[in-house]
Design a protein around this motif. Structure first.
Motif, mmCIF file in Angstrom:
data_model
loop_
_atom_site.group_PDB
_atom_site.id
_atom_site.type_symbol
_atom_site.label_atom_id
_atom_site.label_comp_id
_atom_site.label_asym_id
_atom_site.label_seq_id
_atom_site.Cartn_x
_atom_site.Cartn_y
_atom_site.Cartn_z
ATOM 1 N N GLY A 101 72.603 -48.327 1.425
ATOM 2 C CA GLY A 101 71.299 -48.244 0.781
ATOM 3 C C GLY A 101 70.248 -47.490 1.557
ATOM 4 N N PHE A 102 70.625 -46.942 2.720
ATOM 5 C CA PHE A 102 69.624 -46.240 3.535
ATOM 6 C C PHE A 102 69.058 -45.031 2.793
ATOM 7 C CE2 PHE A 102 68.554 -42.757 6.408
ATOM 8 C CZ PHE A 102 67.586 -43.353 7.198
ATOM 9 N N PHE A 132 68.954 -44.377 -0.441
ATOM 10 C CA PHE A 132 68.125 -44.777 -1.588
ATOM 11 C C PHE A 132 66.748 -45.260 -1.124
ATOM 12 C CE2 PHE A 132 66.581 -48.245 -4.295
ATOM 13 C CZ PHE A 132 66.421 -47.568 -5.493
ATOM 14 N N THR A 133 66.721 -46.062 -0.066
ATOM 15 C CA THR A 133 65.451 -46.581 0.462
ATOM 16 C C THR A 133 64.570 -45.447 0.966
ATOM 17 O OG1 THR A 133 66.548 -48.639 1.122
ATOM 18 C CG2 THR A 133 64.415 -48.160 2.130
ATOM 19 N N ALA A 134 65.185 -44.499 1.683
ATOM 20 C CA ALA A 134 64.416 -43.377 2.224
ATOM 21 C C ALA A 134 63.811 -42.535 1.108
ATOM 22 C CB ALA A 134 65.312 -42.522 3.109
ATOM 23 N N THR A 174 63.151 -43.481 -1.969
ATOM 24 C CA THR A 174 62.130 -44.278 -2.652
ATOM 25 C C THR A 174 60.816 -44.270 -1.878
ATOM 26 O OG1 THR A 174 63.838 -45.732 -3.580
ATOM 27 C CG2 THR A 174 61.565 -46.552 -3.571
ATOM 28 N N VAL A 175 60.900 -44.436 -0.566
ATOM 29 C CA VAL A 175 59.700 -44.448 0.266
ATOM 30 C C VAL A 175 58.984 -43.101 0.210
ATOM 31 C CG1 VAL A 175 58.860 -44.578 2.641
ATOM 32 C CG2 VAL A 175 60.509 -46.263 1.814
#
Length: 267
Positions: free
Chosen positions: A13-14, A16-18, A20-21
């Motif tokens: 999920g890294f 996707f999180t990056a 999104t941020v």
């Protein structure tokens, strides 16, 4: 043997999180820039490409006056804050550790931790007393207020630069019969110059962008560009605000890029 070293980028999920941020941070900014080229009069309804609002902002005397006032205040505050920050940084780093040094660091950096609204109210009261005594209502109050607020921002990169310099450099210069002033001028200052430039640019950006302190301290007719834009919220908003915001964004990006290049360590 397989490499089992830990890497954050390999966590599930890294990516996707990056993404999104970054979208949350920059999508509103990209939207602002996009709508600054809107041909229509509605703030967020696209009606075709045009430079209309950049032209109108350029021809708006109120906007130009606020922009020049903002640049004057930011340049003056940056120069004052950087000078004070440089003296404070030299006084707290170019010597052996002493009792109370940590307390002095905390005292200088305290404005970074105090809510800006508290600083603004304190400055409002302080300058209000001076105004009643002197009758002076000029830009000097805004310059002094911005200078006081920007000192810790200028202090941080200057102090960081000094802490990376060997204290023995001035000692070596003294061994070669250099006076304290000569050692500072020919040894300390040239090595410190990138930190001073970085601190000055950071202080300039902070002052240019400030709204809260400016809104509390300014007198009538002393709107800066940010407070002018804030005042437009009480009136009919047009894409002219988008154009002004984009121009400020470009200026800020250029200054921060210069800040990065100046403060980057050489290989």
């Amino acid at each position: 043997m397989a490499d089992r070293s830990f890497e954050v980028s390999r966590l599930p999920g890294f990516a996707f999180t990056a993404v999104t941020v970054f979208l949350a941070l920059y999508l509103p900014i990209f939207t602002l820039v996009f709508f600054s080229f809107n041909a229509g009069s509605v703030l967020s309804v696209w009606q075709g490409w045009s430079l209309r609002w950049y032209v109108e902002a350029w021809q708006n005397d109120v906007v130009k006056g606020a922009a020049m006032r903002s640049l004057l205040i930011a340049a003056s505050a940056s120069a004052i804050a950087t000078t004070l920050a440089t003296m404070a940084a030299i006084g707290t780093t170019r010597r052996r550790r002493f009792r109370g040094q940590t307390a002095i660091y905390a005292f200088i950096n305290q404005p970074l931790m105090v809510p800006e609204i508290v600083t603004a109210v304190a400055l409002l009261i302080f300058f209000g007393v001076i105004k009643s005594w002197t009758g002076y209502q000029g830009l000097g109050y805004l310059i002094l207020a911005h200078s006081a607020f920007c000192v810790p921002f200028a202090y941080l990169p200057i102090r960081a630069r000094l802490e990376g310099m060997d204290l023995s450099l001035e000692t070596a210069a003294a061994d070669l019969y250099a006076s304290p002033w000569q050692a500072f001028r020919h040894v300390t200052l040239p090595l410190l110059a990138p930190g001073i430039a970085a601190g000055a640019m950071l202080a300039f950006v902070i002052s240019l962008d400030d709204v809260v302190i400016t809104e509390f301290v300014k007198s009538a007719g002393q709107d800066t560009l940010p407070t002018y834009m804030l005042g437009q919220l009480r009136r009919t908003l047009t894409p002219e605000v988008n154009a002004i915001s984009t121009a400020l964004l470009v200026l800020t990006v250029l200054l921060l890029t210069a800040f990065f290049l100046v403060n980057r360590k050489k290989d």
